[in-house]
Write an enzyme that holds these catalytic residues in place. Structure first.
Site, mmCIF file in Angstrom:
data_model
loop_
_atom_site.group_PDB
_atom_site.id
_atom_site.type_symbol
_atom_site.label_atom_id
_atom_site.label_comp_id
_atom_site.label_asym_id
_atom_site.label_seq_id
_atom_site.Cartn_x
_atom_site.Cartn_y
_atom_site.Cartn_z
ATOM 1 N N GLY A 1 -17.321 22.780 -41.296
ATOM 2 C CA GLY A 1 -16.522 21.743 -41.946
ATOM 3 C C GLY A 1 -17.423 20.741 -42.654
ATOM 4 N N ILE B 1 -17.183 13.441 -42.726
ATOM 5 C CA ILE B 1 -18.357 13.245 -41.866
ATOM 6 C C ILE B 1 -19.322 14.428 -41.983
ATOM 7 C CG2 ILE B 1 -19.076 13.004 -39.444
ATOM 8 C CD1 ILE B 1 -16.279 11.669 -38.968
ATOM 9 N N ASN C 1 -17.990 20.416 -36.343
ATOM 10 C CA ASN C 1 -17.412 19.197 -36.898
ATOM 11 C C ASN C 1 -16.010 19.367 -37.489
ATOM 12 O OD1 ASN C 1 -17.617 16.532 -38.653
ATOM 13 N ND2 ASN C 1 -17.286 18.211 -40.094
ATOM 14 N N TYR D 1 6.086 19.481 -28.483
ATOM 15 C CA TYR D 1 4.905 19.243 -29.328
ATOM 16 C C TYR D 1 4.912 17.808 -29.854
ATOM 17 C CZ TYR D 1 1.826 19.617 -33.421
ATOM 18 O OH TYR D 1 0.832 19.429 -34.345
HETATM 19 N N1 LIG Z 1 -12.617 10.207 -39.453
HETATM 20 C C1 LIG Z 1 -12.491 9.669 -38.251
HETATM 21 O O1 LIG Z 1 -12.187 8.465 -38.113
HETATM 22 C C2 LIG Z 1 -12.721 10.484 -37.020
HETATM 23 C C3 LIG Z 1 -12.579 9.851 -35.768
HETATM 24 C C4 LIG Z 1 -12.800 10.600 -34.618
HETATM 25 C C5 LIG Z 1 -13.161 11.927 -34.723
HETATM 26 N N2 LIG Z 1 -13.263 12.541 -35.956
HETATM 27 C C6 LIG Z 1 -13.627 13.962 -35.979
HETATM 28 O O2 LIG Z 1 -14.665 14.165 -36.918
HETATM 29 C C7 LIG Z 1 -14.593 15.493 -37.446
HETATM 30 C C8 LIG Z 1 -14.709 15.432 -38.956
HETATM 31 O O3 LIG Z 1 -13.556 14.810 -39.473
HETATM 32 P P1 LIG Z 1 -13.532 14.022 -40.855
HETATM 33 O O4 LIG Z 1 -13.021 12.664 -40.555
HETATM 34 O O5 LIG Z 1 -14.797 14.175 -41.586
HETATM 35 O O6 LIG Z 1 -12.327 14.786 -41.597
HETATM 36 P P2 LIG Z 1 -12.296 15.691 -42.910
HETATM 37 O O7 LIG Z 1 -12.941 14.994 -44.048
HETATM 38 O O8 LIG Z 1 -10.875 16.128 -43.065
HETATM 39 O O9 LIG Z 1 -13.237 16.905 -42.499
HETATM 40 C C9 LIG Z 1 -12.793 17.921 -41.686
HETATM 41 C C10 LIG Z 1 -13.386 19.200 -42.208
HETATM 42 O O10 LIG Z 1 -12.907 20.262 -41.376
HETATM 43 C C11 LIG Z 1 -12.547 21.324 -42.224
HETATM 44 N N3 LIG Z 1 -11.572 22.221 -41.617
HETATM 45 C C12 LIG Z 1 -10.318 21.945 -41.193
HETATM 46 N N4 LIG Z 1 -9.724 23.052 -40.748
HETATM 47 C C13 LIG Z 1 -10.629 24.058 -40.898
HETATM 48 C C14 LIG Z 1 -10.607 25.440 -40.633
HETATM 49 N N5 LIG Z 1 -9.519 26.043 -40.126
HETATM 50 N N6 LIG Z 1 -11.703 26.171 -40.910
HETATM 51 C C15 LIG Z 1 -12.815 25.585 -41.435
HETATM 52 N N7 LIG Z 1 -12.888 24.287 -41.734
HETATM 53 C C16 LIG Z 1 -11.801 23.531 -41.460
HETATM 54 C C17 LIG Z 1 -11.956 20.652 -43.437
HETATM 55 O O11 LIG Z 1 -11.897 21.573 -44.501
HETATM 56 P P3 LIG Z 1 -10.646 21.593 -45.532
HETATM 57 O O12 LIG Z 1 -11.013 20.629 -46.593
HETATM 58 O O13 LIG Z 1 -10.595 23.013 -45.972
HETATM 59 O O14 LIG Z 1 -9.421 21.167 -44.771
HETATM 60 C C18 LIG Z 1 -12.940 19.519 -43.640
HETATM 61 O O15 LIG Z 1 -14.054 19.932 -44.404
HETATM 62 C C19 LIG Z 1 -13.281 16.085 -36.932
HETATM 63 O O16 LIG Z 1 -13.559 16.940 -35.852
HETATM 64 C C20 LIG Z 1 -12.498 14.877 -36.448
HETATM 65 O O17 LIG Z 1 -11.596 15.181 -35.411
HETATM 66 C C21 LIG Z 1 -13.060 11.850 -37.099
#
Ligand SMILES: NC(=O)c1ccc[n+]([C@@H]2O[C@H](COP(=O)([O-])OP(=O)(O)OC[C@H]3O[C@@H](n4cnc5c(N)ncnc54)[C@H](OP(=O)(O)O)[C@@H]3O)[C@@H](O)[C@H]2O)c1
Length: 239
Positions: free
Chosen positions: A7, A12, A86, A163
């Protein structure tokens, strides 16, 4: 130093990739959206022409895709020092993955779990041959505390009627338990690999795409710099 960032095409993961390449790591971005991942790669290369980045396809919600990714990765015969689990989805509407598993659980936990298991031998081999400590980083969240009453509902993972948004918290709790148990096992085995789960804090990314309410609350945090806990207590899914 070789690193796999799942990801890594946005949010992030993209920033993690950018910084790791600045430190000289060769990063493999594992992404389901190859176009976005290649654009991310180009954006990083624009500012750092020496960045070493490759893109490989991986849909984490499909165990077959995880198998295929690992097959391709292993065929490259590269070492693997760091694995960053991630990828994530949050608050998506109820849906089942190709394998028939609730989507948060399938993507955030099960896909990463399967991937880690399949790459573990390669990581152990790399840690032994290079003498460099391996790292597995699993992105969790404060939301792990906002799961169902039973913690992980093993008997009701796919239950549609009950859910709720807590499915996200449930998957993030599973991420932490995965890191804890893997740490214990690797220590027992005497393997030179550290596993950590990490709460990255609150960052406005595409993760919020399924929750307009959450997104607007976060906008307030940024704009008014309010106390995060007082904001969270007012958000239905976190209260
Ligand atoms: N942002 C926050 O405040 C926050 C807080 C706590 C924890 N987190 C954790 O941090 C991590 C990164 O999140 P982020 O905030 O950077 O969000 P993000 O920008 O939406 O990044 C998530 C990434 O995961 C990819 N992804 C989702 N489903 C996937 C799949 N089936 N196969 C492969 N890739 C997939 C997405 O790709 P697509 O573009 O294809 O969907 C995207 O590149 C996550 O695990 C999240 O739970 C974030």
């Amino acid at each position: 130093m070789r690193c796999g960032c799942v990801g890594g095409a946005s949010g992030i993961g993209l920033e993690t990739t950018r910084v790791l390449t600045m430190r000289g790591a060769h990063v493999i971005i594992a992404a389901r959206n190859i176009k976005a991942a290649n654009e991310a790669k180009q954006a990083i290369l624009k500012n750092n022409e020496n960045a070493k980045i490759d893109v490989l396809e991986l849909d984490l919600s499909s165990l077959n895709s995880v198998n295929a990714f690992v097959h391709t990765f292993k065929a490259l015969n590269l070492p693997l020092n760091i694995l960053i689990n991630n990828a994530g989805v949050m608050f998506c509407p109820y849906q089942l993955s190709q394998d028939g598993i609730e989507m948060h659980f399938a993507t955030n936990y099960l896909g990463h779990f399967h991937l880690t298991n399949l790459l573990l031998d390669k990581m152990k081999e790399t840690a032994t041959t290079t003498g460099i400590e391996g790292r597995i980083v699993i992105l969790s969240s404060l939301a792990h505390a906002y799961t169902y009453e039973q913690g992980i509902r093993f008997e009701k993972i796919n239950d549609k009627d009950s859910y709720s948004k807590k499915a996200y918290g449930q998957s993030k709790l599973a991420n932490i338990l995965h890191a804890n148990e893997l740490t214990r096992r690797l220590k027992e085995e005497g393997v030179n690999i550290t596993v950590n789960s990490v709460n990255p804090g609150f960052i406005m990314t595409d993760l919020m795409r399924h929750s307009f309410v959450l997104m607007s609350k976060f906008m307030h945090i940024y704009l008014e710099k309010k106390n995060i806990n007082s904001i969270l207590s007012k958000i239905e899914c976190f209260s």
